[in-house]
Structure formats: structure tokens, C-alpha cells
Scaffold this active site. Structure first.
Site, PDB file in Angstrom:
ATOM      1  N   SER A 256      51.844  40.049  40.378  1.00  0.00           N
ATOM      2  CA  SER A 256      52.466  38.938  39.660  1.00  0.00           C
ATOM      3  C   SER A 256      51.922  38.803  38.239  1.00  0.00           C
ATOM      4  O   SER A 256      52.010  39.754  37.471  1.00  0.00           O
ATOM      5  CB  SER A 256      52.255  37.675  40.492  1.00  0.00           C
ATOM      6  OG  SER A 256      53.327  36.829  40.290  1.00  0.00           O
ATOM      7  N   HIS A 397      57.301  36.902  47.881  1.00  0.00           N
ATOM      8  CA  HIS A 397      56.331  37.147  46.819  1.00  0.00           C
ATOM      9  C   HIS A 397      54.910  37.088  47.396  1.00  0.00           C
ATOM     10  O   HIS A 397      54.407  36.014  47.718  1.00  0.00           O
ATOM     11  CB  HIS A 397      56.515  36.044  45.772  1.00  0.00           C
ATOM     12  CG  HIS A 397      55.722  36.219  44.532  1.00  0.00           C
ATOM     13  ND1 HIS A 397      56.071  37.112  43.556  1.00  0.00           N
ATOM     14  CD2 HIS A 397      54.595  35.595  44.090  1.00  0.00           C
ATOM     15  CE1 HIS A 397      55.203  37.031  42.557  1.00  0.00           C
ATOM     16  NE2 HIS A 397      54.293  36.115  42.869  1.00  0.00           N
TER      17      HIS A 397
END
Ligand code: GCU
Length: 419
Positions: A256, A397
Site C-alpha cells: 500500500s 486489501h
């Protein structure tokens, strides 16, 4: 008539604009699509590997610093390296652990505590992954002696109280990093807490920046992502000196916001042999011109400290960016890059990321390095293991043991299986 330095360079046969001569944002031409990395700022086409390496690559590095990440200073004159603990019987004897503290000259400048694990039962020197973690080295292993970070830390991680790490956080990220799996596959891993370099807080500078940047902060000075990338480079400074590690097989990895950083670090540092940004999205692996997921305006509004001041001027005019993230990937050429994604993580725009790789392919081909060998996005769970690699798995995620398995498979394929 006064000749600018850029014009002088042009007349001298070069075409590299220098940062001070780059146009203000409102004077930049509109490019609705992803800009071709092989076209210089002045419109000239790059025709050879030599032109790429000598003209366009340096120009792109200047452009990214000037308009987006801010300028990244060189390393300190002397890197302080202290190996504070070594344990040759780690993970039941499978690994050696080294705890290394890096320091950067000024005594008040924060230090970086690096956890390095390396395989015992394989031929050395070992290839090594390097990457930052979100909540401290102590969370990645079961070891009461690993020091807790002392800097500000994200409030949402286990064991964090009042934005400080506590004993309760130990071992809570073991599955996220799956260090033993990498050891079993013959890889070393070096990791550190991103807040050791710069705690991730808007408009606060508690990290290294004020100690290293001599100028007063301005519109082109470095944001947090550039500072983190600088931190990765300092760990690489150490890794290349460790005889147990293979300086030619350093792989940068990050999830990320730390994946955005991993790609930037690889683009700027050719000692990094391979880059794996995981679900990095906007400001990293997704197109700034993308229409799915996070936009440049959203990221600048929520995380004003990640990029430089000038990047905010592109909030509503991303078409004026003189590059897009495909150009950052191109800076890694001819080295392999894997974009890894998750189906439910539309915020990171997985399809847009595939287009970014497609639009970096030309530079890889020019350098004779292969490229992206898939014409369309693969089905979830299928690894495209070409020099420009792509992977998407079902789910959300996150960074998982399964993601690491793919990183290892891809690295085996690209750099050779460790013996
Ligand atoms: C937020 C942010 C993303 C970032 C992510 C992360 O979602 O908008 O840009 O990648 O946090 O770092 O987890």
C-alpha cells in the site's frame, strides 16, 4: 537575449531540462492519456538505449522530484552501522537474526532499527527482501528481546496504546510477513518500522527530514514517501556491505503506501534488482489519470504530507502531469517489477495498474529486457511472471502469507532460485 540553462544544454546537443527550468503547472500541456515515457519533455523521441539512459532517465527523475515526490537528498557522508545483536539459532536454528541500528550523523536525528533474518541451511550469500513494516519489528516475530519502536505509531494496530507500541503488539503480524516461509525458500528479509524514518502524520515532521534537508521546506521539498524511500536506500547501503547477502539480488517489497515507496525506491536506486509493490494504488502503481479508486485530489487532501506541495496543483488537472506512474515503472527498466493486487481492492485500481505496466513496456523492449507478456489482465490467482509481472488474487486489501508465496515464486523465476 538571455539564454536559459535549458536552452544552452539544447544548443550543446543535449535536451535535458534542469529542474529550475521546468514550467509552472499551468504552462504544462494537457496529455489526457498516459504520457509515453520515450518522449522527452521537449517532444523529442528517445530512439536508443543510450538516449534513454543518458537523457530521458535523468530527466524523468528530476520531473518526479519536482512535481510530485519532492527532492530526495543523497545519503549521509557516513552511515552509522551498529550490529547490536546476532542470534544464530533463530526460528529453531533455521535462521540467523541480526538487529542493526543505522544512524545518520546528527545525534538528534532518529535512528533506524533493522531486523534482518537470513537462512542458515542454504548457500550464502543469500538474496534479500527489504521493506518497511507498519507497526514495528517486534510484531513480526515471537522474540521478547526485539525493541519496541519509540516513535508515534498508527492507532489501529494490535497492542498500540495512545499511538505508542506496547508489549501486547509482539508477534501480532507474524502471518503478514511470514518470515519463516522466506527463510525456508532460501531468502533473507530485512525490515524496519516506517515511523523510524518518518511517523506518518499530516504536517508533522518528527522524522529524519528536518535533520537532513538543509533548506527551508518549499513547494518541491520532499514528502513522507520520498523520506521513506530514502530510508530504504540507507538500509540498502548496509545490505550491500553484508557478506552474507547477495548485493546483486536485493528485492524491495511494500504494501500500500509502503508499496508506493517501494516502487519509488527501486526507480531511483539501481542497486535494487527487483521491485514488488503490493496493492500500492494512487501515487504508486495506479495511474494518476485513473478514473477508478482513489484520485490525486483525494490522496492529497487526506495525506497532504506524502507528496510535495506542487503535486497539489494537479488535483483537478492530472492531464497536465508531464508523466504518469508508467514512467516511474520505466525508471526501473530493465529490472523486473511485479504489481500484485486483490480483486476487492478497487481503491487501488487493479485494472488501471495493468494499463500502467502496458504503458511502461516500450522502455523495457527498447532495452531488450522483455516486458509484459500478457495482452489482458489475468484471471485471479494466475501469476504473469514476465519482466513486467502482474498478479491479482481474490480478497481484500491486505498482505498475506499467500501474497508472499507469489513474491517468492516471481523472484525465483526472475532472479533464479536460491541454492
Ligand atoms: C489509504 C490511502 C491509500 C493507501 C492506503 C494504505 O487507503 O488512501 O493511498 O495506499 O491507505 O496505505 O493502506
Amino acid at each position: 537575449m538571455k539564454l536559459t540553462l535549458a536552452l544552452l544544454l539544447l544548443l550543446a546537443g543535449g535536451s535535458l531540462a534542469v529542474a529550475g527550468d521546468f514550467p509552472p503547472v499551468e504552462k504544462l500541456p494537457s496529455h489526457p492519456g498516459l504520457p509515453d515515457p520515450l518522449v522527452m519533455l521537449n517532444g523529442q523521441r528517445v530512439k536508443s538505449a543510450k538516449e534513454w539512459n543518458e537523457k530521458r532517465r535523468p530527466e524523468l527523475k528530476e520531473l518526479f522530484q519536482y512535481y510530485m515526490y519532492g527532492s530526495i537528498p543523497a545519503g549521509p557522508k557516513k552511515l552509522g552501522v551498529k550490529v547490536v545483536r546476532t542470534d544464530e539459532k533463530y526460528f529453531g536454528g533455521k535462521a540467523t537474526m541480526k538487529e542493526i541500528v543505522l544512524s545518520y550523523g546528527e545525534s538528534e536525528c532518529p535512528k533506524t532499527s533493522v531486523l534482518l533474518v537470513l537462512p542458515n541451511q542454504r548457500k550464502r550469500p543469500a538474496p534479500v527482501f527489504v521493506g518497511m513494516n507498519f507497526c514495528g519489528n517486534h510484531a513480526l516475530v515471537k522474540d521478547p528481546a526485539i525493541p519496541l519502536p519509540t516513535a508515534w505509531i498508527y492507532g489501529n494496530y494490535p497492542g498500540v496504546k495512545n499511538n505508542r507500541a506496547t508489549e501486547a503488539g509482539r508477534g501480532t503480524q507474524i502471518d503478514v510477513w511470514a518470515l519463516e516461509q522466506s527463510i525456508d525458500r532460501g531468502y533473507a528479509v530485512a525490515t524496519f518500522y516506517n515511523g523510524d524514518i518518518d511517523p506518518d502524520q499530516p504536517d508533522r515532521r518528527e522524522g529524519i527530514q528536518p535533520h537532513l534537508a538543509r533548506d527551508r521546506p518549499g513547494p518541491h521539498s520532499w514528502g513522507t514517501i520520498a523520506a521513506w524511500a530514502w530510508g530504504i536506500q540507507r538500509v540498502v547501503d548496509y545490505l550491500v556491505t553484508d557478506k552474507d547477502l547477495d548485493a546483486k539480488r536485493i528485492i524491495v517489497v511494500g504494501h500500500s503506501r509502503l508499496g508506493k515507496t517501494a516502487l519509488l525506491a527501486a526507480a531511483f536506486d539501481e542497486r535494487i534488482a527487483l521491485a514488488i509493490p503490493l496493492q500500492a494504488g494512487c501515487g504508486g502503481t495506479a495511474p494518476s489519470r485513473g478514473t477508478v479508486g482513489e484520485s490525486v485530489k483525494q490522496i492529497n487532501d487526506r495525506f497532504p504530507h506524502w507528496f510535495n506541495g506542487t503535486f497539489k496543483e494537479f488535483n483537478d488537472k492530472t492531464d497536465r502531469l508531464p508523466f504518469d506512474q508508467n514512467c516511474l515503472v520505466a525508471l526501473c527498466a530493465p529490472r523486473p517489477v511485479l504489481f500484485s493486487n486483490a480483486v476487492e481492492d478497487s481503491w487501488a485500481n487493479p485494472a488501471g495498474q495493468f494499463e500502467v505496466l502496458q504503458a511502461a513496456d516500450g522502455v523495457y523492449r527498447l532495452l531488450g529486457a522483455g516486458g509484459l507478456e500478457a495482452k489482458k489482465m489475468p484471471e485471479p490467482g494466475t501469476l504473469v511472471a514476465s519482466t513486467l509481472g502482474y498478479y491479482i488474487r481474490p480478497g481484500k486489501h491486505s498482505m498475506t502469507r499467500g501474497d508472499w508465496k507469489i513474491f517468492l515464486d516471481y523472484t525465483d523465476k526472475q532472479l533464479g532460485k536460491p541454492e
